[in-house]
Design a protein around this motif. Structure first.
Motif, PDB file in Angstrom:
ATOM      1  N   PRO A 128       5.105 -88.131   1.882  1.00 33.26           N
ATOM      2  CA  PRO A 128       5.872 -87.417   0.870  1.00 33.26           C
ATOM      3  C   PRO A 128       7.239 -88.021   0.611  1.00 33.26           C
ATOM      4  CG  PRO A 128       5.817 -86.160   2.907  1.00 33.26           C
ATOM      5  CD  PRO A 128       4.919 -87.343   3.106  1.00 33.26           C
ATOM      6  N   VAL A 129       7.742 -88.834   1.541  1.00 31.59           N
ATOM      7  CA  VAL A 129       9.006 -89.558   1.365  1.00 31.59           C
ATOM      8  C   VAL A 129       8.726 -91.031   1.640  1.00 31.59           C
ATOM      9  CG1 VAL A 129      11.372 -89.872   2.194  1.00 31.59           C
ATOM     10  CG2 VAL A 129      10.419 -87.567   1.980  1.00 31.59           C
ATOM     11  N   ARG A 143      13.012 -85.038  -0.261  1.00 33.91           N
ATOM     12  CA  ARG A 143      11.575 -84.759  -0.353  1.00 33.91           C
ATOM     13  C   ARG A 143      11.190 -84.366  -1.786  1.00 33.91           C
ATOM     14  NH1 ARG A 143      10.615 -79.228   2.020  1.00 33.91           N
ATOM     15  NH2 ARG A 143      11.568 -78.783  -0.008  1.00 33.91           N
ATOM     16  N   ARG A 147       8.785 -86.220  -4.874  1.00 36.81           N
ATOM     17  CA  ARG A 147       7.541 -85.481  -5.101  1.00 36.81           C
ATOM     18  C   ARG A 147       6.691 -86.073  -6.224  1.00 36.81           C
ATOM     19  NH1 ARG A 147       6.860 -78.933  -6.124  1.00 36.81           N
ATOM     20  NH2 ARG A 147       4.922 -79.062  -7.317  1.00 36.81           N
ATOM     21  N   ALA A 174       5.325 -80.174   2.420  1.00 36.57           N
ATOM     22  CA  ALA A 174       5.573 -80.944   1.201  1.00 36.57           C
ATOM     23  C   ALA A 174       4.334 -81.008   0.324  1.00 36.57           C
ATOM     24  CB  ALA A 174       6.035 -82.360   1.564  1.00 36.57           C
TER      25      ALA A 174
END
Length: 251
Positions: A128-129, A143, A147, A174
């Motif tokens: 997610p990152v 985060r 997205r 996330a």
């Protein structure tokens, strides 16, 4: 002057995973992460002082028709931030790829460099990152800014993906709103993360498949060195997810 801006500029959505990966690797949306990843790449760790660090956002890794998606947290400062490939060159990757190889999802049990010949079987790995964060702790704002990349990745994988393994609570939290926004029916309250957790999501949007999401403790040293997570535990979740996804595993 270094310029930062939105993670997804006003341009058409990526038409392929290759295009997505290129865009991800050029992102400079988060000033704190840009500064950190580039400083780590300059200063280096003594053991890698003769290497050229990647020092950029790390894109996903795996075939474009993957049926199984593995979602981590973020690149490690001296792992993927050095090598340019997810979970490559660090202790977490040692555990993950050994387990993937044991259950037939990877061509070899080790991942040391981007050109080491490793291939994944029906599986793609993402996070997610996409930039290495200080102390391995991205902020909620970082985060959320990242997205759109995960949303695009899921959209491009939708024709084939049937299951997801999420490594750790951060990735789970996330991913759930991304899945809801992408057209899957995520229950309220949202399913809770836990090792071995399993939830099957029905599609709301047309042409989406049913998706089964599995939870697994993250393969970090904090979990593996303490015995909280064992290789057998990782292999069990990966094997169940691969079967749910219909991956034809190598033996």
């Amino acid at each position: 002057m270094t310029r930062t801006g939105p993670a997804e500029p006003a341009q058409p959505p990526p038409r392929s995973l290759a295009e997505l990966d290129t865009r991800v690797s050029e992102c400079r949306a988060c000033p704190r992460l840009v500064e950190w990843r580039e400083r780590v790449a300059r200063e280096k760790r003594a053991a890698f002082r003769d290497e050229t660090y990647w020092g950029r956002p790390v894109p996903g890794f795996g075939p474009p028709d993957a049926r199984l998606l593995i979602v981590g947290l973020a690149p490690a400062a001296h792992g993927a931030n050095r090598t340019g490939r997810m979970f490559t060159g660090d202790r977490s990757g040692d555990v993950l790829y050994a387990a993937m190889h044991a259950v037939g999802l990877a061509s070899q049990p080790t991942a040391t460099a981007i050109d080491d010949g490793l291939e994944l079987v029906g599986t793609r790995i993402t996070s997610p990152v996409h930039c290495a964060p200080p102390e391995n702790k991205p902020t909620p704002a970082e985060r959320d800014r990242c997205r759109s990349w995960l949303e695009s990745e899921l959209h491009l994988l939708a024709p084939t993906v049937r299951a997801v393994v999420v490594l750790g609570g951060f990735g789970w939290q996330a991913l759930m709103p991304v899945l809801a926004g992408a057209g899957w029916d995520v229950p309220r309250p949202r399913p809770r993360f836990g090792h071995g957790a399993q939830v099957t999501l029905a599609p709301i949007a047309p042409d989406l498949p049913e998706l089964t999401v599995f939870g697994c403790f993250h393969v970090s040293q904090q979990n593996t060195f303490t015995g909280r997570l064992t290789p057998a535990m990782v292999e069990d979740v990966l094997a169940r997810a691969a079967d749910a996804a219909g991956v034809s595993r190598s033996r």
